[in-house]
Scaffold this motif. Structure first.
Motif, PDB file in Angstrom:
ATOM      1  N   PHE A  34       0.952  -1.375   0.375  1.00 53.47           N
ATOM      2  CA  PHE A  34       0.405  -0.177  -0.258  1.00 53.47           C
ATOM      3  C   PHE A  34       0.926   0.909   0.369  1.00 53.47           C
ATOM      4  N   SER A  35       1.709   1.038   0.958  1.00 54.26           N
ATOM      5  CA  SER A  35       2.716   3.304   1.032  1.00 54.26           C
ATOM      6  C   SER A  35       3.497   2.756  -0.023  1.00 54.26           C
ATOM      7  N   GLN A  36       3.694   1.841  -1.214  1.00 49.86           N
ATOM      8  CA  GLN A  36       3.982   2.509  -2.209  1.00 49.86           C
ATOM      9  C   GLN A  36       3.361   2.038  -4.057  1.00 49.86           C
ATOM     10  N   LYS A  37       2.048   1.989  -3.317  1.00 56.90           N
ATOM     11  CA  LYS A  37       0.986   2.433  -4.347  1.00 56.90           C
ATOM     12  C   LYS A  37       1.537   0.775  -5.305  1.00 56.90           C
ATOM     13  N   LEU A  38       1.703  -0.130  -4.662  1.00 55.01           N
ATOM     14  CA  LEU A  38       1.950  -0.954  -6.375  1.00 55.01           C
ATOM     15  C   LEU A  38       0.470  -1.873  -6.035  1.00 55.01           C
ATOM     16  N   ALA A  39      -0.408  -1.801  -5.198  1.00 54.96           N
ATOM     17  CA  ALA A  39      -1.627  -1.977  -5.312  1.00 54.96           C
ATOM     18  C   ALA A  39      -3.148  -1.385  -6.373  1.00 54.96           C
ATOM     19  N   GLY A  40      -2.241   0.460  -5.917  1.00 49.03           N
ATOM     20  CA  GLY A  40      -3.047   1.101  -6.184  1.00 49.03           C
ATOM     21  C   GLY A  40      -2.442   2.405  -5.854  1.00 49.03           C
ATOM     22  N   ASP A  41      -3.540   3.572  -6.494  1.00 43.23           N
ATOM     23  CA  ASP A  41      -3.414   4.953  -5.308  1.00 43.23           C
ATOM     24  C   ASP A  41      -4.574   4.678  -4.598  1.00 43.23           C
ATOM     25  N   GLY A  42      -4.537   6.124  -3.900  1.00 45.22           N
ATOM     26  CA  GLY A  42      -5.431   6.654  -2.515  1.00 45.22           C
ATOM     27  C   GLY A  42      -5.243   7.275  -1.987  1.00 45.22           C
ATOM     28  N   VAL A  43      -6.128   6.929  -0.503  1.00 42.46           N
ATOM     29  CA  VAL A  43      -6.165   7.198   0.480  1.00 42.46           C
ATOM     30  C   VAL A  43      -6.333   5.898   1.906  1.00 42.46           C
ATOM     31  N   ALA A  44      -6.244   5.956   2.893  1.00 43.26           N
ATOM     32  CA  ALA A  44      -5.398   5.179   3.891  1.00 43.26           C
ATOM     33  C   ALA A  44      -6.756   6.187   5.070  1.00 43.26           C
ATOM     34  N   ILE A  45      -7.174   5.462   5.863  1.00 48.34           N
ATOM     35  CA  ILE A  45      -8.056   5.789   7.630  1.00 48.34           C
ATOM     36  C   ILE A  45      -7.031   5.316   8.734  1.00 48.34           C
ATOM     37  N   LYS A  46      -7.606   6.397   8.974  1.00 52.15           N
ATOM     38  CA  LYS A  46      -7.189   5.784  10.449  1.00 52.15           C
ATOM     39  C   LYS A  46      -8.539   6.118  11.094  1.00 52.15           C
ATOM     40  N   PRO A  47      -9.692   4.937  11.383  1.00 49.79           N
ATOM     41  CA  PRO A  47     -10.746   4.213  11.755  1.00 49.79           C
ATOM     42  C   PRO A  47     -10.941   5.179  13.316  1.00 49.79           C
ATOM     43  N   GLU A  48     -12.463   5.616  13.320  1.00 45.41           N
ATOM     44  CA  GLU A  48     -12.936   5.856  14.588  1.00 45.41           C
ATOM     45  C   GLU A  48     -13.359   5.042  14.696  1.00 45.41           C
ATOM     46  N   ASN A  49     -13.882   4.577  13.913  1.00 48.78           N
ATOM     47  CA  ASN A  49     -15.425   3.599  14.471  1.00 48.78           C
ATOM     48  C   ASN A  49     -15.465   2.276  13.522  1.00 48.78           C
ATOM     49  N   ASN A  50     -16.119   1.172  13.600  1.00 52.15           N
ATOM     50  CA  ASN A  50     -15.514  -0.263  12.958  1.00 52.15           C
ATOM     51  C   ASN A  50     -16.989  -0.538  12.192  1.00 52.15           C
ATOM     52  N   VAL A  51     -17.457   0.550  11.368  1.00 53.55           N
ATOM     53  CA  VAL A  51     -18.609  -0.073  10.401  1.00 53.55           C
ATOM     54  C   VAL A  51     -17.340   1.096   9.308  1.00 53.55           C
ATOM     55  N   VAL A  52     -17.422   0.077   8.122  1.00 57.88           N
ATOM     56  CA  VAL A  52     -17.217   0.136   6.554  1.00 57.88           C
ATOM     57  C   VAL A  52     -18.776   0.555   5.299  1.00 57.88           C
ATOM     58  N   HIS A  53     -19.083   1.560   4.947  1.00 56.41           N
ATOM     59  CA  HIS A  53     -19.982   1.481   4.505  1.00 56.41           C
ATOM     60  C   HIS A  53     -19.746   1.905   2.873  1.00 56.41           C
ATOM     61  N   ALA A  54     -20.441   1.756   1.925  1.00 57.13           N
ATOM     62  CA  ALA A  54     -19.840   2.189   0.240  1.00 57.13           C
ATOM     63  C   ALA A  54     -19.877   3.173   0.190  1.00 57.13           C
ATOM     64  N   PRO A  55     -18.455   3.859  -0.657  1.00 53.26           N
ATOM     65  CA  PRO A  55     -18.258   5.485  -0.817  1.00 53.26           C
ATOM     66  C   PRO A  55     -19.045   5.361  -2.032  1.00 53.26           C
ATOM     67  N   VAL A  56     -19.351   4.691  -2.622  1.00 51.15           N
ATOM     68  CA  VAL A  56     -19.772   5.150  -4.321  1.00 51.15           C
ATOM     69  C   VAL A  56     -21.315   3.997  -4.605  1.00 51.15           C
ATOM     70  N   ASP A  57     -22.001   4.455  -5.005  1.00 57.90           N
ATOM     71  CA  ASP A  57     -23.218   3.886  -5.764  1.00 57.90           C
ATOM     72  C   ASP A  57     -22.131   2.785  -6.684  1.00 57.90           C
ATOM     73  N   GLY A  58     -22.360   1.028  -6.823  1.00 58.06           N
ATOM     74  CA  GLY A  58     -22.090   0.425  -7.967  1.00 58.06           C
ATOM     75  C   GLY A  58     -21.922  -1.006  -7.673  1.00 58.06           C
ATOM     76  N   GLU A  59     -21.162  -2.056  -7.272  1.00 58.05           N
ATOM     77  CA  GLU A  59     -21.513  -3.073  -7.307  1.00 58.05           C
ATOM     78  C   GLU A  59     -20.194  -4.138  -6.579  1.00 58.05           C
ATOM     79  N   ILE A  60     -20.558  -5.458  -5.763  1.00 59.16           N
ATOM     80  CA  ILE A  60     -19.659  -5.562  -4.954  1.00 59.16           C
ATOM     81  C   ILE A  60     -19.294  -6.087  -5.866  1.00 59.16           C
ATOM     82  N   THR A  61     -17.594  -6.105  -6.152  1.00 56.38           N
ATOM     83  CA  THR A  61     -17.031  -7.513  -7.202  1.00 56.38           C
ATOM     84  C   THR A  61     -16.193  -8.774  -6.809  1.00 56.38           C
TER      85      THR A  61
END
Length: 162
Positions: A34-61
């Motif tokens: 991740f740190s060297q972007k070998l899987a792709g570019d983006g960001v990281a989040i240091k979570p303050e809670n424990n639920v992940v939500h969909a960031p966009v409309d789309g399909e689970i692939t």
């Protein structure tokens, strides 16, 4: 002649925060993939809670059997990977509950995965959660929003498509 009838695809895709927390650069992720972007570019989040939500409309692939990561393809064709924590694959699914399956259609804000923060802190390297675009070749540009974000409200990435 009837081109005006064809729906134009949006040239911009906004990814909402999948988790409340602090958005940081991928370089802060304690994993080279991740740190060297070998899987792709983006960001990281240091979570303050424990639920992940969909960031966009789309399909689970992809939903990993261990439920520690989920892949979503947006309606515009952007492939997004949300990877909860670092070295969490070794937990074999312990502490993770998925609410979606491969092929499910989702709307931005839909609940995808819940995780046990204490278990991750005990058994894995980090709770930091990369949110990356794995098919960056479809992008013209990527704007990152760093700092504190609230799930389902604040954008973490604004993507301009080619």
């Amino acid at each position: 002649m009837l081109n005006f009838l064809k729906r134009k695809k949006s040239k911009t895709v906004e990814l909402k925060a999948p988790i409340t927390g602090k958005v940081v650069e991928l370089s802060e992720v304690p994993d080279e993939v991740f740190s060297q972007k070998l899987a792709g570019d983006g960001v990281a989040i240091k979570p303050e809670n424990n639920v992940v939500h969909a960031p966009v409309d789309g399909e689970i692939t992809q939903i990993f059997p261990t439920k520690h990561a989920v892949g979503i393809t947006s309606k515009q064709g952007v492939e997004i990977l949300i990877h909860i924590g670092i070295d969490t694959v070794n937990m074999q699914g312990e502490g993770f509950t998925a609410f979606v399956e491969k092929g499910d259609k989702v709307k931005a804000g839909d609940k995808l995965i819940e995780f046990d923060t204490a278990k991750i802190e005990e058994k894995a390297k980090s709770t930091i959660t990369p949110v990356i675009v794995t098919n960056g070749d479809v992008l013209e540009s990527m704007e990152k929003s760093l700092g504190d974000v609230t799930e389902k409200e604040d954008a973490v990435l604004t993507l301009k498509l080619k």
